[in-house]
Design a protein around this motif. Structure first.
Motif, mmCIF file in Angstrom:
data_model
loop_
_atom_site.group_PDB
_atom_site.id
_atom_site.type_symbol
_atom_site.label_atom_id
_atom_site.label_comp_id
_atom_site.label_asym_id
_atom_site.label_seq_id
_atom_site.Cartn_x
_atom_site.Cartn_y
_atom_site.Cartn_z
ATOM 1 N N ASN A 1 0.812 -1.224 0.000
ATOM 2 C CA ASN A 1 0.000 0.000 0.000
ATOM 3 C C ASN A 1 0.843 1.270 0.000
ATOM 4 N N ILE A 2 2.025 1.221 0.572
ATOM 5 C CA ILE A 2 2.867 2.426 0.601
ATOM 6 C C ILE A 2 3.879 2.437 -0.552
ATOM 7 N N SER A 3 3.913 1.370 -1.308
ATOM 8 C CA SER A 3 4.908 1.208 -2.377
ATOM 9 C C SER A 3 4.911 2.363 -3.378
ATOM 10 N N THR A 4 3.758 2.769 -3.848
ATOM 11 C CA THR A 4 3.701 3.822 -4.869
ATOM 12 C C THR A 4 4.250 5.137 -4.331
ATOM 13 N N GLN A 5 3.848 5.508 -3.115
ATOM 14 C CA GLN A 5 4.360 6.751 -2.528
ATOM 15 C C GLN A 5 5.864 6.670 -2.328
ATOM 16 N N HIS B 1 8.056 4.696 -3.978
ATOM 17 C CA HIS B 1 8.713 4.636 -5.284
ATOM 18 C C HIS B 1 8.749 6.007 -5.955
ATOM 19 N N ARG B 2 7.675 6.761 -5.842
ATOM 20 C CA ARG B 2 7.594 8.094 -6.461
ATOM 21 C C ARG B 2 8.266 9.181 -5.626
ATOM 22 N N LYS B 3 8.785 8.797 -4.482
ATOM 23 C CA LYS B 3 9.493 9.700 -3.579
ATOM 24 C C LYS B 3 8.597 10.794 -2.982
ATOM 25 N N THR B 4 7.292 10.548 -2.923
ATOM 26 C CA THR B 4 6.403 11.553 -2.337
ATOM 27 C C THR B 4 6.515 11.601 -0.818
ATOM 28 N N LEU B 5 7.150 10.596 -0.220
ATOM 29 C CA LEU B 5 7.377 10.640 1.228
ATOM 30 C C LEU B 5 8.534 11.574 1.572
ATOM 31 N N GLU B 6 9.349 11.904 0.589
ATOM 32 C CA GLU B 6 10.529 12.735 0.820
ATOM 33 C C GLU B 6 10.256 14.224 0.649
ATOM 34 N N TYR B 7 9.090 14.583 0.122
ATOM 35 C CA TYR B 7 8.772 15.983 -0.126
ATOM 36 C C TYR B 7 7.394 16.292 0.427
ATOM 37 N N ARG B 8 7.292 17.404 1.114
ATOM 38 C CA ARG B 8 5.996 17.811 1.652
ATOM 39 C C ARG B 8 5.122 18.305 0.500
ATOM 40 N N GLU B 9 3.886 17.862 0.520
ATOM 41 C CA GLU B 9 2.914 18.293 -0.472
ATOM 42 C C GLU B 9 1.698 18.839 0.251
ATOM 43 N N LEU B 10 0.989 19.706 -0.416
ATOM 44 C CA LEU B 10 -0.182 20.311 0.198
ATOM 45 C C LEU B 10 -1.452 19.495 -0.025
ATOM 46 N N LYS B 11 -1.302 18.263 -0.454
ATOM 47 C CA LYS B 11 -2.477 17.415 -0.604
ATOM 48 C C LYS B 11 -2.413 16.292 0.419
ATOM 49 N N SER B 12 -3.582 15.795 0.759
ATOM 50 C CA SER B 12 -3.626 14.759 1.786
ATOM 51 C C SER B 12 -3.168 13.418 1.208
ATOM 52 N N LYS B 13 -2.560 12.615 2.058
ATOM 53 C CA LYS B 13 -2.068 11.296 1.660
ATOM 54 C C LYS B 13 -2.721 10.258 2.551
ATOM 55 N N THR B 14 -2.907 9.092 2.013
ATOM 56 C CA THR B 14 -3.438 7.976 2.790
ATOM 57 C C THR B 14 -2.289 7.025 3.082
ATOM 58 N N TYR B 15 -2.111 6.724 4.352
ATOM 59 C CA TYR B 15 -1.033 5.837 4.782
ATOM 60 C C TYR B 15 -1.612 4.541 5.343
ATOM 61 N N PRO B 16 -0.875 3.440 5.212
ATOM 62 C CA PRO B 16 -1.311 2.214 5.888
ATOM 63 C C PRO B 16 -1.115 2.361 7.399
ATOM 64 N N ASP B 17 -1.717 1.490 8.149
ATOM 65 C CA ASP B 17 -1.570 1.497 9.596
ATOM 66 C C ASP B 17 -0.093 1.333 9.967
ATOM 67 N N ILE B 18 0.418 2.235 10.792
ATOM 68 C CA ILE B 18 1.845 2.237 11.145
ATOM 69 C C ILE B 18 2.248 0.959 11.871
ATOM 70 N N ARG B 19 1.370 0.436 12.735
ATOM 71 C CA ARG B 19 1.703 -0.793 13.472
ATOM 72 C C ARG B 19 1.813 -1.990 12.523
ATOM 73 N N GLN B 20 0.916 -2.042 11.537
ATOM 74 C CA GLN B 20 0.966 -3.134 10.558
ATOM 75 C C GLN B 20 2.226 -3.026 9.700
ATOM 76 N N LEU B 21 2.543 -1.823 9.274
ATOM 77 C CA LEU B 21 3.739 -1.616 8.455
ATOM 78 C C LEU B 21 4.995 -1.983 9.234
ATOM 79 N N MET B 22 5.063 -1.545 10.489
ATOM 80 C CA MET B 22 6.210 -1.876 11.351
ATOM 81 C C MET B 22 6.309 -3.389 11.527
ATOM 82 N N ALA B 23 5.173 -4.055 11.737
ATOM 83 C CA ALA B 23 5.173 -5.519 11.915
ATOM 84 C C ALA B 23 5.690 -6.213 10.658
#
Length: 166
Positions: free
Chosen positions: A112-116, A118-140
């Motif tokens: 679920n976070i792969s596209t963000q 891969h596109r490096k959108t996690l590295e730059y602040r954007e003024l649009k909202s993003k949907t993230y997977p559950d942090i606990r699930q991702l950490m697990a």
């Protein structure tokens, strides 16, 4: 290639370009472990003026990328093959699953976070909202990658606290 100041002629290299060193699964694994540890530190640190949710997701994504590359390296893929895959978490997961890796929920949070990532959108602040997977699930899921990658390391007998002996 850089241009000389005031010139349209490219600079001549004084030395031949250095080749990137060959890396092994242990190198990928130890770097991935560092990203996972940094994530845990940030996750347990109260937020400051600006939140760092994107940073935590980036660190988990990068740690996952490196664990997957470690797994694939241990299963015979070389640096050139890994470079051709690049930062594509979905493809790294697919290649790893093809070689026997299994996880919790088929790594759905990572996918679920792969596209963000891969596109490096996690590295730059954007003024649009993003949907993230559950942090606990991702950490697990990243913890599963850690656990499933470690047994495949050729240098594991030289380990001290997750890092090679010096």
């Amino acid at each position: 290639m850089q241009l000389e100041k005031g010139s349209k002629t490219p600079l001549k290299a004084s030395k031949p370009e250095a080749k990137l060193p060959e890396v092994d699964e242990g190198s990928f694994y130890s770097l991935a472990s560092g990203f996972l540890e940094a994530t845990k530190v940030l996750e347990n640190t109260p937020p400051v003026r600006l939140g760092y949710q994107s940073v935590i997701y980036y660190l988990l994504g990068h740690g996952a990328e490196l664990y997957l590359k470690s797994y694939l390296c241990a299963h015979g893929l070389g640096v050139q093959e890994l470079k051709s895959i690049g930062h594509d978490l979905k493809r790294l997961i697919s290649e790893s699953e093809y070689r026997g890796l299994s996880g919790i929920g088929n790594f759905q949070a990572l996918k679920n976070i792969s596209t963000q990532y891969h596109r490096k959108t996690l590295e730059y602040r954007e003024l649009k909202s993003k949907t993230y997977p559950d942090i606990r699930q991702l950490m697990a899921e990243v913890e599963v990658l850690n656990a499933k990658t470690f047994p495949n390391l050729r240098w594991k007998e030289d380990q001290t606290n997750g890092y090679p002996k010096t």
